[in-house]
Design a protein around this motif. Structure first.
Motif, PDB file in Angstrom:
ATOM      1  N   PHE A 110       3.227  -1.173  -7.922  1.00  0.00           N
ATOM      2  CA  PHE A 110       2.178  -1.230  -6.908  1.00  0.00           C
ATOM      3  C   PHE A 110       2.799  -1.518  -5.543  1.00  0.00           C
ATOM      4  O   PHE A 110       3.615  -2.442  -5.398  1.00  0.00           O
ATOM      5  CB  PHE A 110       1.153  -2.310  -7.250  1.00  0.00           C
ATOM      6  N   SER A 111       2.401  -0.743  -4.541  1.00  0.00           N
ATOM      7  CA  SER A 111       2.949  -0.890  -3.194  1.00  0.00           C
ATOM      8  C   SER A 111       1.815  -1.044  -2.182  1.00  0.00           C
ATOM      9  O   SER A 111       1.077  -0.080  -1.926  1.00  0.00           O
ATOM     10  CB  SER A 111       3.818   0.319  -2.827  1.00  0.00           C
ATOM     11  N   SER A 112       1.698  -2.237  -1.602  1.00  0.00           N
ATOM     12  CA  SER A 112       0.673  -2.460  -0.576  1.00  0.00           C
ATOM     13  C   SER A 112       0.948  -1.597   0.647  1.00  0.00           C
ATOM     14  O   SER A 112       0.019  -1.077   1.280  1.00  0.00           O
ATOM     15  CB  SER A 112       0.641  -3.938  -0.180  1.00  0.00           C
ATOM     16  N   ARG A 113       2.218  -1.427   0.967  1.00  0.00           N
ATOM     17  CA  ARG A 113       2.587  -0.613   2.137  1.00  0.00           C
ATOM     18  C   ARG A 113       2.149   0.825   1.943  1.00  0.00           C
ATOM     19  O   ARG A 113       1.608   1.459   2.868  1.00  0.00           O
ATOM     20  CB  ARG A 113       4.094  -0.688   2.346  1.00  0.00           C
ATOM     21  N   ARG A 114       2.373   1.361   0.753  1.00  0.00           N
ATOM     22  CA  ARG A 114       1.965   2.742   0.471  1.00  0.00           C
ATOM     23  C   ARG A 114       0.438   2.858   0.476  1.00  0.00           C
ATOM     24  O   ARG A 114      -0.115   3.865   0.946  1.00  0.00           O
ATOM     25  CB  ARG A 114       2.534   3.177  -0.881  1.00  0.00           C
ATOM     26  N   MET A 132      -9.710  -4.626   9.277  1.00  0.00           N
ATOM     27  CA  MET A 132     -10.304  -3.844   8.193  1.00  0.00           C
ATOM     28  C   MET A 132      -9.312  -3.576   7.075  1.00  0.00           C
ATOM     29  O   MET A 132      -9.666  -3.650   5.890  1.00  0.00           O
ATOM     30  CB  MET A 132     -10.830  -2.518   8.739  1.00  0.00           C
ATOM     31  N   ALA A 133      -8.071  -3.266   7.416  1.00  0.00           N
ATOM     32  CA  ALA A 133      -7.059  -3.013   6.392  1.00  0.00           C
ATOM     33  C   ALA A 133      -6.851  -4.253   5.526  1.00  0.00           C
ATOM     34  O   ALA A 133      -6.727  -4.158   4.300  1.00  0.00           O
ATOM     35  CB  ALA A 133      -5.743  -2.590   7.045  1.00  0.00           C
ATOM     36  N   LYS A 134      -6.828  -5.404   6.171  1.00  0.00           N
ATOM     37  CA  LYS A 134      -6.650  -6.658   5.436  1.00  0.00           C
ATOM     38  C   LYS A 134      -7.827  -6.930   4.516  1.00  0.00           C
ATOM     39  O   LYS A 134      -7.658  -7.384   3.383  1.00  0.00           O
ATOM     40  CB  LYS A 134      -6.471  -7.816   6.427  1.00  0.00           C
ATOM     41  N   GLU A 135      -9.026  -6.628   5.005  1.00  0.00           N
ATOM     42  CA  GLU A 135     -10.220  -6.849   4.189  1.00  0.00           C
ATOM     43  C   GLU A 135     -10.231  -5.952   2.957  1.00  0.00           C
ATOM     44  O   GLU A 135     -10.520  -6.402   1.843  1.00  0.00           O
ATOM     45  CB  GLU A 135     -11.475  -6.591   5.020  1.00  0.00           C
ATOM     46  N   LEU A 136      -9.919  -4.674   3.155  1.00  0.00           N
ATOM     47  CA  LEU A 136      -9.916  -3.734   2.028  1.00  0.00           C
ATOM     48  C   LEU A 136      -8.822  -4.073   1.029  1.00  0.00           C
ATOM     49  O   LEU A 136      -9.034  -4.014  -0.190  1.00  0.00           O
ATOM     50  CB  LEU A 136      -9.750  -2.307   2.543  1.00  0.00           C
ATOM     51  N   ALA A 137      -7.630  -4.417   1.529  1.00  0.00           N
ATOM     52  CA  ALA A 137      -6.539  -4.788   0.632  1.00  0.00           C
ATOM     53  C   ALA A 137      -6.885  -6.047  -0.161  1.00  0.00           C
ATOM     54  O   ALA A 137      -6.457  -6.208  -1.309  1.00  0.00           O
ATOM     55  CB  ALA A 137      -5.256  -5.002   1.430  1.00  0.00           C
ATOM     56  N   GLY A 138      -7.673  -6.926   0.441  1.00  0.00           N
ATOM     57  CA  GLY A 138      -8.077  -8.152  -0.244  1.00  0.00           C
ATOM     58  C   GLY A 138      -9.046  -7.923  -1.379  1.00  0.00           C
ATOM     59  O   GLY A 138      -9.269  -8.818  -2.203  1.00  0.00           O
TER      60      GLY A 138
END
Length: 348
Positions: A110-114, A132-138
């Motif tokens: 799993f790659s958060s960067r990808r 928004m990116a932080k919220e979705l990744a969370g």
């Protein structure tokens, strides 16, 4: 009858009434279709944004079912899973499920960067909004069990999360790695060379709730019942293995067995089959095969209760997997179950 002081006609009438209330009434195909449409909100499909594939699956990956992605290493299975994770977390206004995702990562791929790269390429209007990116990744919870027994324990936690939280997708990438790892542990700890302490450690690592004789059978049954109970799509990746030359790729109704066996002797090692065996193959509801031949990657709809076998060429870009053609090519015979792996590393 003598004890109850009733006559034969009364007994027959009572039996008929009980039978009518206990036995389910018959239904016509039209009634079943109407019932399915009426309950579509309980089922439905999860669009993959791959138009041709979604059309073939009548909307996408089915809710309440077990979908398998199988293919050789490096073909794009994890890329597919990352894109699905992102879609499940996206707001419904963007075609997502606006929910949480449980991602079981057994191979540390799993790659958060990808994941963010795919999001920025596909949905720049969302990912360029601050926070928004932080919220979705969370919304994507990543679990990394090291053994099959640890995975068994995690399944109980996943079940509670599905029932209590807004989980909209479960991904397991991959269960084949856990099975292979467990077999390696057993083979490396033969009883004749193990100490008492080592034996106790291995015994402790065995699944507590899963039967020892067929642990994988227990896991797939649990996953299927979990999908049906929660009405959440569960996606599982599977690896491939080389097949023996006398292994028939097709079922008896697809081709003549003798001619197939003779043809199989001439097939090279580039032809592979899914790992985990025939019982696993029967258990999954939908099987998507990712393969490579003729200098091109393909995603093949090899098993579906509602669609014929179709194959779509695809590429992998910064936006993830993209189909080159939305019109699937029909496949038949041994092509349905075989997996080609011809020099896909040349364009990976």
């Amino acid at each position: 009858m003598e004890l109850l002081d009733v006559d034969l006609d009364a007994v027959k009438s009572s039996i008929a009434q009980i039978s009518a209330s206990v036995c389910p009434p018959y239904q016509t195909a039209l009634q079943l279709m109407q019932e399915r449409l009426d309950k579509e909100y309980l089922g439905g499909h999860f669009p993959t944004t791959l138009k041709g594939l979604d059309k073939a699956l009548f909307g996408g990956i089915p809710f309440g079912a077990l979908t398998e992605l199988v293919g050789p290493a490096g073909i794009g299975k994890t890329q597919f899973c990352l894109k699905l994770s992102l879609l499940a977390a996206l707001p419904t206004s963007c075609g997502g499920l606006n929910g949480h995702v449980i991602y079981v990562d057994t191979e540390s791929k799993f790659s958060s960067r990808r994941l963010i790269e795919i999001g920025e390429s596909c949905y720049p209007q969302i990912f360029h909004v601050k926070g928004m990116a932080k919220e979705l990744a969370g919304r994507i919870v990543v679990l990394q069990p090291a053994t099959l027994s640890e995975f068994t324990e995690r399944l109980q936690q996943i079940k509670l999360s599905l029932l209590q939280n807004q989980v909209r997708l479960v991904i397991i990438d991959s269960i084949a790695a856990l099975v292979s790892r467990s077999r390696t542990i057993v083979e490396c700890h033969h009883p004749s060379i193990m100490s008492t302490a080592a034996k106790l450690l291995i015994d402790h690592e065995r699944p507590v709730k899963a039967p020892r004789r067929d642990a994988l059978g227990w896991h797939v049954s649990f996953l299927k019942s979990l999908a049906e109970l929660s009405r959440v799509p569960i996606v599982v990746t599977n690896q491939v293995r080389a097949r023996s030359t006398n292994h028939a790729l097709s079922y008896s109704f697809q081709a003549d067995r003798k001619s197939e066996l003779a043809r199989n002797r001439d097939i090279s090692e580039s032809h592979l089959i899914p790992a985990l065996g025939i019982h696993w193959a029967h258990a999954v509801n939908v099987r998507l095969v990712l393969e490579a031949h003729s200098g091109q990657r393909f995603v093949k709809l090899a098993k579906s209760p509602i669609s014929p076998p179709l194959s779509f060429p695809f590429i992998i870009t910064s936006a993830g997997i993209s189909l080159l053609n939305d019109d699937g090519m029909e496949v038949s015979g041994t092509e349905i179950n075989s997996i080609l792996n011809e020099d896909h590393q040349d364009f990976s």
